[in-house]
Design a protein around this motif. Structure first.
Motif, PDB file in Angstrom:
ATOM      1  N   ALA A  13       0.837  -1.206   0.000  1.00 38.48           N
ATOM      2  CA  ALA A  13       0.000   0.000   0.000  1.00 38.48           C
ATOM      3  C   ALA A  13       0.870   1.254   0.000  1.00 38.48           C
ATOM      4  CB  ALA A  13      -0.944  -0.008   1.195  1.00 38.48           C
ATOM      5  N   LEU A  14       1.946   1.243   0.777  1.00 39.90           N
ATOM      6  CA  LEU A  14       2.844   2.400   0.808  1.00 39.90           C
ATOM      7  C   LEU A  14       3.594   2.536  -0.521  1.00 39.90           C
ATOM      8  CD1 LEU A  14       3.995   4.808   2.273  1.00 39.90           C
ATOM      9  CD2 LEU A  14       5.631   3.277   3.410  1.00 39.90           C
ATOM     10  N   ILE A  15       3.974   1.431  -1.115  1.00 42.72           N
ATOM     11  CA  ILE A  15       4.621   1.472  -2.432  1.00 42.72           C
ATOM     12  C   ILE A  15       3.689   2.115  -3.449  1.00 42.72           C
ATOM     13  CG2 ILE A  15       5.422   0.029  -4.365  1.00 42.72           C
ATOM     14  CD1 ILE A  15       6.541  -1.900  -2.155  1.00 42.72           C
ATOM     15  N   ASP A  16       2.412   1.740  -3.428  1.00 39.07           N
ATOM     16  CA  ASP A  16       1.430   2.354  -4.336  1.00 39.07           C
ATOM     17  C   ASP A  16       1.348   3.860  -4.119  1.00 39.07           C
ATOM     18  OD1 ASP A  16       0.769  -0.052  -5.549  1.00 39.07           O
ATOM     19  OD2 ASP A  16      -1.059  -0.355  -4.361  1.00 39.07           O
ATOM     20  N   LYS A  17       1.297   4.276  -2.862  1.00 39.32           N
ATOM     21  CA  LYS A  17       1.203   5.702  -2.531  1.00 39.32           C
ATOM     22  C   LYS A  17       2.442   6.453  -3.023  1.00 39.32           C
ATOM     23  CE  LYS A  17       0.470   8.797   1.385  1.00 39.32           C
ATOM     24  NZ  LYS A  17       0.164   8.892   2.816  1.00 39.32           N
ATOM     25  N   LEU A  18       3.617   5.885  -2.777  1.00 36.17           N
ATOM     26  CA  LEU A  18       4.854   6.538  -3.197  1.00 36.17           C
ATOM     27  C   LEU A  18       4.964   6.597  -4.721  1.00 36.17           C
ATOM     28  CD1 LEU A  18       7.312   5.019  -0.578  1.00 36.17           C
ATOM     29  CD2 LEU A  18       6.387   7.352  -0.626  1.00 36.17           C
ATOM     30  N   THR A  19       4.504   5.559  -5.399  1.00 43.75           N
ATOM     31  CA  THR A  19       4.541   5.542  -6.861  1.00 43.75           C
ATOM     32  C   THR A  19       3.611   6.610  -7.427  1.00 43.75           C
ATOM     33  OG1 THR A  19       5.101   3.197  -6.880  1.00 43.75           O
ATOM     34  CG2 THR A  19       4.185   4.087  -8.908  1.00 43.75           C
ATOM     35  N   GLU A  20       2.440   6.796  -6.812  1.00 44.83           N
ATOM     36  CA  GLU A  20       1.522   7.857  -7.249  1.00 44.83           C
ATOM     37  C   GLU A  20       2.156   9.232  -7.101  1.00 44.83           C
ATOM     38  OE1 GLU A  20      -2.412   7.848  -5.552  1.00 44.83           O
ATOM     39  OE2 GLU A  20      -2.604   5.679  -5.842  1.00 44.83           O
ATOM     40  N   ASP A  85       5.457   2.374  11.689  1.00 48.07           N
ATOM     41  CA  ASP A  85       5.438   3.806  11.979  1.00 48.07           C
ATOM     42  C   ASP A  85       6.821   4.260  12.418  1.00 48.07           C
ATOM     43  OD1 ASP A  85       2.719   4.046  11.439  1.00 48.07           O
ATOM     44  OD2 ASP A  85       2.153   3.609  13.512  1.00 48.07           O
ATOM     45  N   GLY A  86       7.161   5.491  12.080  1.00 51.68           N
ATOM     46  CA  GLY A  86       8.424   6.071  12.512  1.00 51.68           C
ATOM     47  C   GLY A  86       9.272   6.533  11.358  1.00 51.68           C
ATOM     48  N   ARG A  87      10.358   7.176  11.692  1.00 49.73           N
ATOM     49  CA  ARG A  87      11.294   7.703  10.699  1.00 49.73           C
ATOM     50  C   ARG A  87      12.334   6.647  10.399  1.00 49.73           C
ATOM     51  NH1 ARG A  87      11.389  12.002   7.436  1.00 49.73           N
ATOM     52  NH2 ARG A  87      13.535  12.603   7.479  1.00 49.73           N
ATOM     53  N   GLY A  88      12.563   6.426   9.122  1.00 50.84           N
ATOM     54  CA  GLY A  88      13.561   5.452   8.707  1.00 50.84           C
ATOM     55  C   GLY A  88      14.761   6.126   8.088  1.00 50.84           C
ATOM     56  N   GLY A  89      15.235   5.550   7.006  1.00 57.34           N
ATOM     57  CA  GLY A  89      16.404   6.069   6.322  1.00 57.34           C
ATOM     58  C   GLY A  89      16.194   7.484   5.815  1.00 57.34           C
ATOM     59  N   MET A  90      17.126   8.342   6.120  1.00 59.89           N
ATOM     60  CA  MET A  90      16.942   9.749   5.762  1.00 59.89           C
ATOM     61  C   MET A  90      16.969   9.983   4.255  1.00 59.89           C
ATOM     62  SD  MET A  90      20.482  11.396   7.012  1.00 59.89           S
ATOM     63  CE  MET A  90      21.917  10.378   7.135  1.00 59.89           C
ATOM     64  N   PHE A  91      17.468   9.034   3.476  1.00 59.56           N
ATOM     65  CA  PHE A  91      17.517   9.198   2.030  1.00 59.56           C
ATOM     66  C   PHE A  91      16.355   8.496   1.332  1.00 59.56           C
ATOM     67  CE2 PHE A  91      22.028   9.166   3.434  1.00 59.56           C
ATOM     68  CZ  PHE A  91      22.277  10.517   3.235  1.00 59.56           C
ATOM     69  N   LEU A  93      12.433   7.543   0.317  1.00 52.92           N
ATOM     70  CA  LEU A  93      11.236   8.329   0.013  1.00 52.92           C
ATOM     71  C   LEU A  93      10.160   8.301   1.090  1.00 52.92           C
ATOM     72  CD1 LEU A  93      10.574   7.585  -3.781  1.00 52.92           C
ATOM     73  CD2 LEU A  93      11.340   9.738  -2.757  1.00 52.92           C
ATOM     74  N   GLU A  94      10.023   7.211   1.807  1.00 54.59           N
ATOM     75  CA  GLU A  94       8.903   7.086   2.741  1.00 54.59           C
ATOM     76  C   GLU A  94       9.059   7.907   4.004  1.00 54.59           C
ATOM     77  OE1 GLU A  94      11.678   4.013   4.422  1.00 54.59           O
ATOM     78  OE2 GLU A  94      11.238   4.823   2.449  1.00 54.59           O
ATOM     79  N   GLY A  95      10.245   8.462   4.255  1.00 61.36           N
ATOM     80  CA  GLY A  95      10.510   9.185   5.497  1.00 61.36           C
ATOM     81  C   GLY A  95       9.515  10.287   5.802  1.00 61.36           C
ATOM     82  N   VAL A  96       9.112  11.048   4.796  1.00 56.96           N
ATOM     83  CA  VAL A  96       8.180  12.155   5.033  1.00 56.96           C
ATOM     84  C   VAL A  96       6.756  11.685   5.288  1.00 56.96           C
ATOM     85  CG1 VAL A  96       9.581  13.777   3.696  1.00 56.96           C
ATOM     86  CG2 VAL A  96       7.754  12.501   2.570  1.00 56.96           C
ATOM     87  N   GLU A  97       6.493  10.405   5.084  1.00 57.46           N
ATOM     88  CA  GLU A  97       5.158   9.843   5.315  1.00 57.46           C
ATOM     89  C   GLU A  97       4.958   9.411   6.767  1.00 57.46           C
ATOM     90  OE1 GLU A  97       2.974   9.947   2.879  1.00 57.46           O
ATOM     91  OE2 GLU A  97       4.456  10.610   1.402  1.00 57.46           O
ATOM     92  N   GLY A  98       6.014   9.527   7.601  1.00 64.64           N
ATOM     93  CA  GLY A  98       5.918   9.076   8.986  1.00 64.64           C
ATOM     94  C   GLY A  98       5.951   7.554   9.095  1.00 64.64           C
ATOM     95  N   LYS A  99       6.445   6.912   8.045  1.00 61.06           N
ATOM     96  CA  LYS A  99       6.552   5.456   7.988  1.00 61.06           C
ATOM     97  C   LYS A  99       7.983   5.097   7.601  1.00 61.06           C
ATOM     98  CE  LYS A  99       2.012   4.708   8.186  1.00 61.06           C
ATOM     99  NZ  LYS A  99       1.409   4.042   9.307  1.00 61.06           N
TER     100      LYS A  99
END
Length: 118
Positions: A13-20, A85-91, A93-99
Motif C-alpha cells: 500500500a505504501l509502495i502504491d502511494k509513493l509511486t503515485e 510507523d516512525g522515521r527510517g532512512g533519511m535518504f 522516500l517514505e521518510g516524510v510519510e511518517g513510515k
C-alpha cells in the motif's frame, strides 16, 4: 514459485502511494552505512545500479536490488519487506510519510533453495 523478496500488504500500500506521488520507484537494500540495514526506496534513476548489484525481484512493481557482497550473506534468506510507523532512512522516500520500510527475513527451506538454483 519461490521469491527472494516479498512484501506485506502494508508495504504494498505504501509502495502504491509513493509511486503515485513520485512516479516509478525502486529499492536497494542498504548495507549498513548511514541508514543501517534498511531497504531504501528511491525514484527510478536516482540511484545508479552497477554490475555489483543483484536484482532480487520486484515488489509492487518496484525492482529490488542488493549489493553482491551483501547478497552472498543473505542468499539463503527470503526478504520480507514490511512497513512500520516512525522515521527510517533519511535518504528513503517514505521518510516524510511518517513510515519506514523494514526488512524481515526467513531462511529458505532446502526445497526452496533447490528451486532457486535452477
Amino acid at each position: 514459485m519461490v521469491e527472494r523478496v516479498t512484501a506485506t500488504d502494508a508495504a504494498l500500500a505504501l509502495i502504491d502511494k509513493l509511486t503515485e506521488k513520485h512516479g516509478p520507484i525502486m529499492f536497494h537494500q542498504s548495507g549498513g552505512c548511514c541508514d543501517g540495514s534498511s531497504p531504501m526506496c528511491y525514484p527510478v534513476g536516482d540511484l545508479i545500479i552497477g554490475d555489483a548489484d543483484v536484482l532480487l525481484g520486484e515488489i509492487g512493481g518496484a525492482k529490488f536490488y542488493m549489493h553482491k557482497s551483501q547478497f552472498d550473506y543473505w542468499k539463503h534468506t527470503q526478504l520480507i519487506i514490511d512497513v512500520v510507523d516512525g522515521r527510517g532512512g533519511m535518504f528513503s522516500l517514505e521518510g516524510v510519510e511518517g513510515k519506514r520500510f523494514l526488512t524481515r527475513s526467513r531462511a529458505f527451506t532446502s526445497e526452496e533453495l533447490a528451486l532457486l538454483s535452477k
